[in-house]
Write a protein that holds these residues in place. Structure first.
Motif, PDB file in Angstrom:
ATOM      1  N   LEU A 108       0.824  -1.201   0.000  1.00 48.44           N
ATOM      2  CA  LEU A 108       0.000   0.000   0.000  1.00 48.44           C
ATOM      3  C   LEU A 108       0.862   1.255   0.000  1.00 48.44           C
ATOM      4  O   LEU A 108       0.587   2.214  -0.729  1.00 48.44           O
ATOM      5  CB  LEU A 108      -0.927  -0.004   1.219  1.00 48.44           C
ATOM      6  N   SER A 109       1.925   1.258   0.798  1.00 50.96           N
ATOM      7  CA  SER A 109       2.813   2.417   0.843  1.00 50.96           C
ATOM      8  C   SER A 109       3.464   2.675  -0.511  1.00 50.96           C
ATOM      9  O   SER A 109       3.499   3.811  -0.996  1.00 50.96           O
ATOM     10  CB  SER A 109       3.884   2.201   1.912  1.00 50.96           C
ATOM     11  N   ALA A 110       3.977   1.600  -1.145  1.00 52.82           N
ATOM     12  CA  ALA A 110       4.619   1.762  -2.450  1.00 52.82           C
ATOM     13  C   ALA A 110       3.613   2.200  -3.508  1.00 52.82           C
ATOM     14  O   ALA A 110       3.904   3.061  -4.354  1.00 52.82           O
ATOM     15  CB  ALA A 110       5.292   0.450  -2.864  1.00 52.82           C
ATOM     16  N   ALA A 111       2.404   1.619  -3.483  1.00 56.92           N
ATOM     17  CA  ALA A 111       1.389   1.968  -4.472  1.00 56.92           C
ATOM     18  C   ALA A 111       0.940   3.419  -4.318  1.00 56.92           C
ATOM     19  O   ALA A 111       0.760   4.134  -5.313  1.00 56.92           O
ATOM     20  CB  ALA A 111       0.194   1.020  -4.342  1.00 56.92           C
ATOM     21  N   TRP A 112       0.760   3.874  -3.078  1.00 52.86           N
ATOM     22  CA  TRP A 112       0.339   5.256  -2.830  1.00 52.86           C
ATOM     23  C   TRP A 112       1.404   6.241  -3.300  1.00 52.86           C
ATOM     24  O   TRP A 112       1.104   7.272  -3.896  1.00 52.86           O
ATOM     25  CB  TRP A 112       0.034   5.416  -1.350  1.00 52.86           C
ATOM     26  N   LEU A 127      -4.791  11.050   4.041  1.00 54.90           N
ATOM     27  CA  LEU A 127      -5.176   9.768   3.441  1.00 54.90           C
ATOM     28  C   LEU A 127      -4.133   8.689   3.732  1.00 54.90           C
ATOM     29  O   LEU A 127      -4.484   7.544   4.057  1.00 54.90           O
ATOM     30  CB  LEU A 127      -5.354   9.935   1.935  1.00 54.90           C
ATOM     31  N   GLY A 128      -2.849   9.046   3.631  1.00 56.57           N
ATOM     32  CA  GLY A 128      -1.807   8.070   3.923  1.00 56.57           C
ATOM     33  C   GLY A 128      -1.850   7.610   5.367  1.00 56.57           C
ATOM     34  O   GLY A 128      -1.750   6.399   5.653  1.00 56.57           O
ATOM     35  N   LEU A 129      -2.023   8.550   6.297  1.00 61.86           N
ATOM     36  CA  LEU A 129      -2.111   8.193   7.707  1.00 61.86           C
ATOM     37  C   LEU A 129      -3.361   7.372   7.984  1.00 61.86           C
ATOM     38  O   LEU A 129      -3.318   6.390   8.745  1.00 61.86           O
ATOM     39  CB  LEU A 129      -2.111   9.469   8.553  1.00 61.86           C
ATOM     40  N   MET A 175      -5.007   5.353   5.899  1.00 59.76           N
ATOM     41  CA  MET A 175      -4.842   3.994   5.384  1.00 59.76           C
ATOM     42  C   MET A 175      -3.891   3.178   6.247  1.00 59.76           C
ATOM     43  O   MET A 175      -4.104   1.979   6.473  1.00 59.76           O
ATOM     44  CB  MET A 175      -4.361   4.054   3.932  1.00 59.76           C
ATOM     45  N   GLU A 176      -2.828   3.813   6.744  1.00 60.48           N
ATOM     46  CA  GLU A 176      -1.897   3.106   7.631  1.00 60.48           C
ATOM     47  C   GLU A 176      -2.581   2.696   8.932  1.00 60.48           C
ATOM     48  O   GLU A 176      -2.418   1.552   9.404  1.00 60.48           O
ATOM     49  CB  GLU A 176      -0.697   4.011   7.920  1.00 60.48           C
ATOM     50  N   LEU A 177      -3.363   3.587   9.530  1.00 56.54           N
ATOM     51  CA  LEU A 177      -4.071   3.254  10.770  1.00 56.54           C
ATOM     52  C   LEU A 177      -5.114   2.164  10.526  1.00 56.54           C
ATOM     53  O   LEU A 177      -5.318   1.291  11.389  1.00 56.54           O
ATOM     54  CB  LEU A 177      -4.735   4.505  11.343  1.00 56.54           C
ATOM     55  N   ALA A 178      -5.781   2.201   9.374  1.00 56.11           N
ATOM     56  CA  ALA A 178      -6.767   1.166   9.063  1.00 56.11           C
ATOM     57  C   ALA A 178      -6.103  -0.200   8.939  1.00 56.11           C
ATOM     58  O   ALA A 178      -6.629  -1.209   9.442  1.00 56.11           O
ATOM     59  CB  ALA A 178      -7.496   1.527   7.766  1.00 56.11           C
ATOM     60  N   LEU A 179      -4.941  -0.259   8.305  1.00 59.89           N
ATOM     61  CA  LEU A 179      -4.241  -1.534   8.188  1.00 59.89           C
ATOM     62  C   LEU A 179      -3.699  -2.002   9.533  1.00 59.89           C
ATOM     63  O   LEU A 179      -3.670  -3.207   9.809  1.00 59.89           O
ATOM     64  CB  LEU A 179      -3.106  -1.421   7.174  1.00 59.89           C
ATOM     65  N   GLN A 180      -3.263  -1.075  10.382  1.00 63.59           N
ATOM     66  CA  GLN A 180      -2.836  -1.463  11.723  1.00 63.59           C
ATOM     67  C   GLN A 180      -3.997  -2.057  12.511  1.00 63.59           C
ATOM     68  O   GLN A 180      -3.837  -3.065  13.213  1.00 63.59           O
ATOM     69  CB  GLN A 180      -2.261  -0.248  12.456  1.00 63.59           C
ATOM     70  N   ARG A 185       6.023  11.842   8.118  1.00 60.98           N
ATOM     71  CA  ARG A 185       6.583  10.771   7.288  1.00 60.98           C
ATOM     72  C   ARG A 185       5.509  10.031   6.498  1.00 60.98           C
ATOM     73  O   ARG A 185       5.829   9.287   5.565  1.00 60.98           O
ATOM     74  CB  ARG A 185       7.381   9.797   8.142  1.00 60.98           C
ATOM     75  N   HIS A 186       4.233  10.219   6.865  1.00 63.93           N
ATOM     76  CA  HIS A 186       3.160   9.585   6.098  1.00 63.93           C
ATOM     77  C   HIS A 186       2.813  10.386   4.839  1.00 63.93           C
ATOM     78  O   HIS A 186       2.015   9.919   4.025  1.00 63.93           O
ATOM     79  CB  HIS A 186       1.914   9.419   6.962  1.00 63.93           C
ATOM     80  N   ILE A 187       3.384  11.588   4.712  1.00 63.06           N
ATOM     81  CA  ILE A 187       3.185  12.345   3.482  1.00 63.06           C
ATOM     82  C   ILE A 187       4.175  11.821   2.439  1.00 63.06           C
ATOM     83  O   ILE A 187       5.377  11.751   2.694  1.00 63.06           O
ATOM     84  CB  ILE A 187       3.405  13.847   3.717  1.00 63.06           C
TER      85      ILE A 187
END
Length: 535
Positions: A211-215, A256-258, A260-265, A384-386
């Motif tokens: 997800l990080s690489a795709a975003w 949005l990045g933060l 998505m990261e929190l949702a996956l956590q 860092r989530h930007i």
């Protein structure tokens, strides 16, 4: 006057004499500690307002916070939502098939020995090709429409899931496999009750990295070639010198990045209830014994040669292997390729050095000082989530497109992995070792030299290896977007505009080999400096 009469006359007077309850003090202390995390954001917001109000920079370059807020409200009422939905739909169209394909390939390579021998070397080679260098090549075939964006995102999501899922499946304990054989479980039962549950922590790690690489690649490709999406809004705002729009887009990308990261956590904690592996990057183990690992790469090279030789493909879009080799030779002979590569490596080394030094220094300071940690860590953790490439429009407006701006961009890309790895590594040093240091009365320098740095070495080196790769990708990206006069990225973009596909392929080969060499150098450096761990 007695105490009882004093209480009867004025009950509130005794309240002054009473000490605050310990629970109240604890709550006040927790509030003050939590409030420290807001000091840096509030100071930066005040500094932003003060600089804009006193015209330290032109309003077109540094808009006031109130203007950014008003712009955000106006964009939210108009077409911001449609651009966000466009970007998210592209993300899903590439991410979902990329993750599914990566998981399917991981199952095939991990559970079928012959398939692993055939395909693992090929994917190991492909994983060394940076996604950024594929964009000029894919533009030749797919244009700049949505197909380009979906294919780039799919490839970005494929490799992390493939690598981590295969590592998780490969590391299933042998005792569990033998128990499955004794119980005579069918392949479906072994897959659903053994392999997938055992590999689920690694699969979730691969999903987060995918997800990080795709975003990241979505933002890059929208910055480079798009007429819709959040990246397109940033480019349009930068070209029109409406940096208030750029600020809004950066905030949206970070949120949005933060999110998505929190949702996956949250999903990770819900579905995985057993120990998780450290969130790091694996590499594909390439079995090179015998001839089988070389069969598929040789066959693909032969197919490429036959396709160009027999005119199965258009030579204007797919050059022959001989043409790519000749382009390499000519580029080295006339110094066009070699000079571009040397300039890229020089700016990469400078930015990398600054980024590593800043990340290591600030990470140590935040880990050793609780106050500094509470001040800086939350803010940097959000920043860092930007996506790093989202800062490019602001960076080019504030620092221009010169060499200093490119080096600064590379330094920023290298900073965050080193900072996070150093901070986590030092904070996770064993408490027993810290107690031993107190018993031995070690000074601050000796404690750092002989205890904290060796204890955090594995984490720090993981961050350094990520910084090596992120810095190299940032070098290519800076040359894509900052109009560098010389550099391997600029050479490839110019070749794409001139449809010189042989030069594009030659540049892609050089960039991939350089990335692989940097990865090997990081592994070698880690092994040499941590040789004591293998004794």
């Amino acid at each position: 006057m007695s105490l009882n009469s004093l209480v009867a006359a004025d009950p509130g007077a005794v309240a002054v004499l009473r000490k605050p309850r310990p629970s109240v003090l604890r709550r006040l202390n927790r509030f003050l500690v939590a409030a420290q995390a807001w000091l840096l954001p509030l100071f930066l917001l005040f500094l932003w307002w003060f600089a804009a109000a006193h015209a330290w920079m032109a309003p077109q370059i540094l808009p006031e916070p109130s203007l950014v807020f008003d712009t955000a409200m106006e964009m939210a009422r108009n077409d911001l939502g449609s651009h966000i939905l466009t970007s998210l739909s592209r993300l899903l169209l590439g991410l979902v098939p990329g993750v599914c394909l990566g998981l399917a390939l991981a199952l095939l390579l991990a559970l079928n020995q012959r398939a692993g021998q055939l395909f693992t070397p090929l994917f190991a080679l492909w994983s060394q090709v940076p996604n950024l260098v594929l964009i000029p090549v894919l533009m030749v075939f797919l244009g700049i429409g949505d197909n380009l964006k979906v294919v780039v995102i799919l490839n970005a999501a494929l490799i992390p899931m493939l690598v981590h899922a295969q590592a998780g499946l490969r590391d299933v304990p042998l005792s569990l496999r033998e128990a499955a054989r004794v119980l005579r479980l069918s392949f479906r039962q072994r897959l659903t009750r053994l392999y997938l549950p055992a590999a689920l922590p690694a699969i979730m790690t691969g999903l987060r990295l995918s997800l990080s690489a795709a975003w990241t690649l979505l933002v890059v490709v929208e910055l480079l070639a798009s007429s819709q999406g959040i990246g397109y809004l940033m480019v349009w705002g930068r070209q029109m010198f409406q940096l208030d729009m750029v600020f809004v887009c950066i905030a949206v990308i970070g949120a949005l990045g933060l999110g998505m990261e929190l949702a996956l956590q949250w999903l990770d904690q819900r579905v995985v209830r057993w120990p998780r592996p450290v969130l790091t990057r694996h590499t594909l183990r390439t079995p090179l014994n015998g001839a089988w690992p070389w069969v598929l790469p040789v066959l693909l090279l032969l197919l490429w040669w036959l396709a160009t030789r027999l005119a199965w493909v258009d030579l204007h879009t797919v050059p022959s292997p001989l043409a790519v080799w000749q382009a390499l030779q000519h580029g080295v002979a006339d110094a066009s390729l070699s000079a571009a590569m040397l300039h890229s490596l020089a700016r990469y080394a400078q930015g990398l050095a600054w980024g590593i030094a800043a990340g290591l220094g600030l990470g140590l300071c935040c880990a050793l000082s609780a106050t500094l940690g509470r001040l800086f860590s939350p803010t940097l953790g959000v920043l860092r989530h930007i996506v790093i490439f989202a800062w490019l429009p602001l960076l080019t407006a504030w620092a221009g497109t010169g060499e200093a701006a490119r080096i600064l961009f590379i330094a920023i890309a290298s900073f965050f992995p080193v900072f996070v790895a150093t901070l986590r590594g030092v904070l996770n040093v064993s408490p027993q070792l810290l107690e031993a240091a107190q018993v031995m009365r070690l000074g601050s320098f000796k404690k750092l030299r002989w205890l904290l740095l060796p204890g955090a070495a594995s984490s720090i080196f993981a961050g350094l290896r990520l910084a090596l790769m992120y810095g190299w990708l940032a070098t290519i990206g800076a040359e894509y977007f900052m109009a560098s006069s010389i550099g391997i990225g600029s050479l490839m973009i110019n070749a794409q505009q001139l449809m010189s596909v042989d030069i594009i392929f030659a540049g892609m080969l050089l960039v991939s080999l350089t990335g692989a060499a940097l990865n090997l150098f990081g592994q070698y450096l880690e092994h040499r400096l941590q040789g004591w761990r293998h004794i």
